[in-house]
Motif scaffolding. Sequence first.
Motif, PDB file in Angstrom:
ATOM      1  N   ALA A   1       0.615  -1.173  -0.007  1.00 14.19           N
ATOM      2  CA  ALA A   1      -0.090   0.056  -0.011  1.00 14.19           C
ATOM      3  C   ALA A   1       0.892   1.326  -0.158  1.00 14.19           C
ATOM      4  O   ALA A   1       0.500   2.152  -0.744  1.00 14.19           O
ATOM      5  CB  ALA A   1      -0.646   0.210   1.332  1.00 14.19           C
ATOM      6  N   LEU A   2       1.996   1.272   0.672  1.00 13.24           N
ATOM      7  CA  LEU A   2       2.892   2.361   0.760  1.00 13.24           C
ATOM      8  C   LEU A   2       3.523   2.601  -0.602  1.00 13.24           C
ATOM      9  O   LEU A   2       3.645   3.701  -0.899  1.00 13.24           O
ATOM     10  CB  LEU A   2       3.843   2.289   2.022  1.00 13.24           C
ATOM     11  N   ALA A   3       3.952   1.491  -1.239  1.00  9.01           N
ATOM     12  CA  ALA A   3       4.491   1.621  -2.385  1.00  9.01           C
ATOM     13  C   ALA A   3       3.486   2.308  -3.501  1.00  9.01           C
ATOM     14  O   ALA A   3       3.848   3.086  -4.347  1.00  9.01           O
ATOM     15  CB  ALA A   3       5.005   0.210  -2.938  1.00  9.01           C
ATOM     16  N   GLY A   4       2.297   1.909  -3.294  1.00 15.84           N
ATOM     17  CA  GLY A   4       1.217   2.429  -4.214  1.00 15.84           C
ATOM     18  C   GLY A   4       1.085   4.000  -3.888  1.00 15.84           C
ATOM     19  O   GLY A   4       0.632   4.661  -4.691  1.00 15.84           O
ATOM     20  N   LEU A   5       1.043   4.385  -2.556  1.00 15.16           N
ATOM     21  CA  LEU A   5       0.902   5.727  -2.276  1.00 15.16           C
ATOM     22  C   LEU A   5       2.212   6.517  -2.995  1.00 15.16           C
ATOM     23  O   LEU A   5       1.673   7.734  -3.401  1.00 15.16           O
ATOM     24  CB  LEU A   5       1.331   5.911  -0.723  1.00 15.16           C
ATOM     25  N   GLU A   6       3.273   5.957  -2.906  1.00 18.40           N
ATOM     26  CA  GLU A   6       4.456   6.785  -3.674  1.00 18.40           C
ATOM     27  C   GLU A   6       3.974   6.925  -4.928  1.00 18.40           C
ATOM     28  O   GLU A   6       4.210   8.301  -5.751  1.00 18.40           O
ATOM     29  CB  GLU A   6       5.621   5.998  -3.478  1.00 18.40           C
ATOM     30  N   ARG A   7       3.525   6.004  -5.872  1.00 20.82           N
ATOM     31  CA  ARG A   7       3.042   6.170  -7.283  1.00 20.82           C
ATOM     32  C   ARG A   7       1.753   7.337  -7.286  1.00 20.82           C
ATOM     33  O   ARG A   7       1.733   7.918  -8.424  1.00 20.82           O
ATOM     34  CB  ARG A   7       2.466   4.798  -7.767  1.00 20.82           C
ATOM     35  N   ASN A   8       1.072   7.295  -6.335  1.00 23.64           N
ATOM     36  CA  ASN A   8      -0.121   8.108  -6.221  1.00 23.64           C
ATOM     37  C   ASN A   8       0.384   9.640  -5.993  1.00 23.64           C
ATOM     38  O   ASN A   8      -0.280  10.656  -6.516  1.00 23.64           O
ATOM     39  CB  ASN A   8      -1.332   7.587  -5.517  1.00 23.64           C
ATOM     40  N   LYS A   9       1.231   9.711  -5.130  1.00 20.83           N
ATOM     41  CA  LYS A   9       1.470  11.086  -4.600  1.00 20.83           C
ATOM     42  C   LYS A   9       2.830  11.480  -5.026  1.00 20.83           C
ATOM     43  O   LYS A   9       3.865  10.984  -4.101  1.00 20.83           O
ATOM     44  CB  LYS A   9       1.458  11.122  -2.943  1.00 20.83           C
ATOM     45  N   PRO A  10       3.384  11.981  -5.892  1.00 26.73           N
ATOM     46  CA  PRO A  10       4.480  12.392  -6.441  1.00 26.73           C
ATOM     47  C   PRO A  10       5.547  12.872  -5.401  1.00 26.73           C
ATOM     48  O   PRO A  10       6.597  12.344  -5.394  1.00 26.73           O
ATOM     49  CB  PRO A  10       4.707  13.042  -7.594  1.00 26.73           C
ATOM     50  N   ARG A  11       5.048  13.588  -4.609  1.00 23.79           N
ATOM     51  CA  ARG A  11       5.828  14.311  -3.631  1.00 23.79           C
ATOM     52  C   ARG A  11       5.743  13.637  -2.366  1.00 23.79           C
ATOM     53  O   ARG A  11       5.311  14.186  -1.322  1.00 23.79           O
ATOM     54  CB  ARG A  11       5.638  15.744  -3.549  1.00 23.79           C
ATOM     55  N   CYS A  12       5.952  12.564  -2.408  1.00 21.29           N
ATOM     56  CA  CYS A  12       5.814  11.531  -1.283  1.00 21.29           C
ATOM     57  C   CYS A  12       7.235  10.974  -0.636  1.00 21.29           C
ATOM     58  O   CYS A  12       7.981  10.550  -1.515  1.00 21.29           O
ATOM     59  CB  CYS A  12       5.118  10.436  -1.415  1.00 21.29           C
ATOM     60  N   THR A  13       7.637  11.086   0.444  1.00 22.98           N
ATOM     61  CA  THR A  13       9.055  10.617   0.937  1.00 22.98           C
ATOM     62  C   THR A  13       8.784   9.617   2.169  1.00 22.98           C
ATOM     63  O   THR A  13       7.785   9.861   2.945  1.00 22.98           O
ATOM     64  CB  THR A  13       9.864  11.798   1.724  1.00 22.98           C
ATOM     65  N   LEU A  14       9.381   8.360   1.909  1.00 26.80           N
ATOM     66  CA  LEU A  14       9.125   7.298   2.831  1.00 26.80           C
ATOM     67  C   LEU A  14      10.489   7.247   3.567  1.00 26.80           C
ATOM     68  O   LEU A  14      11.536   6.859   3.005  1.00 26.80           O
ATOM     69  CB  LEU A  14       8.954   5.922   2.197  1.00 26.80           C
TER      70      LEU A  14
END
Length: 243
Positions: A86-99
Motif C-alpha cells: 500500500a505504501l509503495a502505491g502511495l508513492e506512485r499516487n503522490k509524487p511528492r511522497c517521502t518514505l
Amino acid sequence: MSSHDLDIARRRLAAAQRVTVLTGAGVSAESGVPTFRGAGGLWENHRPEDLATPQAFARDPALVWRWYQWRRGLIAQCRPNPAHVALAGLERNKPRCTLITQNVDGLHRQAGSRDPLEIHGDIWRLRCLGCGRVWLSRDLGLPERPACPQCGGLARPDVVWFGEALDSAFLEKAWQAARLADYMLVAGTSALVQPAAGLAAVAKEAGAFVVEVNLEPTPNSAWVDVSLFGKAGDILPRLLEAL
Ligand code: BV8
Ligand code: ZN
C-alpha cells in the motif's frame, strides 16, 4: 478504529500535496519479521539494545554477528505484506511522497518503494572497519567474523547502532521531508527511538496533519490528529485505497 477517523484521514490524504511517511518494525510484523519490543524481540535472552551497540560488537563481534545472521536468515524468508504494498502505491499516487523507515529489512524496497530513506541502514549491507568499503551480501553462510574482500579487515553490519550518529545527509533529508509535509503518516513504530521518533513532532510543528497507525497508543498518540488502531496490513490498504 472508527470509520469516522478513517474517513477523515482518507479525505485529508486525498487533498495532501506532500506526504511524508515514517515506518517502524510494526509495518514488517505481518511479514514475520520480529519487532524489537514485541514478544519475538529477544534472541538467546539478549535484548536488542544490548547487541545493537558498538560496545557489544567490540567486545564480541562473533556474538553480534550470530544475532545478525539469525535475523538475516529470518528476513530472507519474509515477503512484503499489504502494508508495504500500500505504501509503495502511495508513492506512485503522490509524487511528492517521502518514505522514511527505521527498518533495516529491505521490505519496502522489495514492495516497490522507489527510494526509501533507510535512516538506520540495511541489514543486507556490510561495511569494512578497516578500509570503509561497503558492499551488499545476501550470503546466509557468512563466517562469524566476515573479512573485507578488499583489505581483509573485519566487516560489520552497515546499520546504525545505539549511540551511533545517523548519516547526516539522510537525517537532513528526513527533517526536510517532515518540515515540508502537509500530511505525515507514522506507522508501526513505538516512537521511542530518537531522532527518528521526533520526526512526527517536527511535521506537526510545521503544520502537517499527522496520522498514526499502530496496534496500541504510543507517546505520540496524545497529540496526533488521528490515531488508527489496528494492524498496518489491514489499515494502510483501506486508508490508501481511496486514492
Ligand atoms: C543517536 C538499527 C547520538 C540496528 C536501530 C542512552 C544511551 C545511548 C543512546 C541513548 C540513550 N538515551 C537515548 C539515546 C539515543 C538512542 C535512543 O533513542 N534510545 C532509546 C532506546 C531511548 N538513539 C540512538 O542511539 C540513535 N543515535 O542518538 O546518536 C549521536 C549523535 C552524534 C554523535 C554520536 C551519537 C541511533 C538509534 C538507532 C538504533 N538502531 N536499528 C538494527 O536494526 O539492528 S533502532 C531499532 O529499534 C529500529 O531501527 C527502530 O528504530 C527501533 C525499534 O523501534 P520500532 O521500529 O518502533 O519497533 P518496536 O518493536 O519498538 O515497536 C513496534 C511498534 O509496532 C509497536 O508500537 C507495536 O505496537 C507496533 N506494531 C506491532 N505490530 C503491528 C504494529 N503496528 C501496526 N501493525 C502491526 N501489525
Ligand atoms: Zn576493507
